[in-house]
Design a protein around this motif. Sequence first.
Motif: not given
Length: 143
Positions: A100, A102, A104, A122, A125, A130, A142
């Motif tokens: 996404c 971002g 994790l 995270w 994101l 996604c 976000q």
Amino acid sequence: MKRLLLRAGLVGVLGIAAVCLLTPTDDILRSDLAVLDEGGLHVTFRRSGLRPWGLDVDDIRLQARDGQSLLAIEHLTARPTLTALLHLTWRPLRVTLRVCNGTLTGEGDLPTGLGASLDLTWAGLRFEQCGLPPSFAGFSGQT
């Protein structure tokens, strides 16, 4: 003595490189993920590789039995923690996912007969990018 240590180090590095290059990680990972197919989830990925820093997997797609895309992960890196290496196991495990737009990151245990656990943090994101199925329409924004 120095020459002997240098040679031993070189042999060690070459041995690690040989294991990383010659291990059929794609085949091993695909056979392990086949268990999820029985539960109704289908996981595909473009390629995987064992590297000195851990296991790298690219373009992971999680799909429902009907073919609906549930999640797309751009890249996954999994590596054992120092504690795990000292005990010659992959538990606990550190994981980094690019998803996404971002990242994790987390640490946890691999699935066992008793289940699995993973603590995640995270950053960056963007849920609308996604490709989540319509059932997740409430996810937006976000982080």
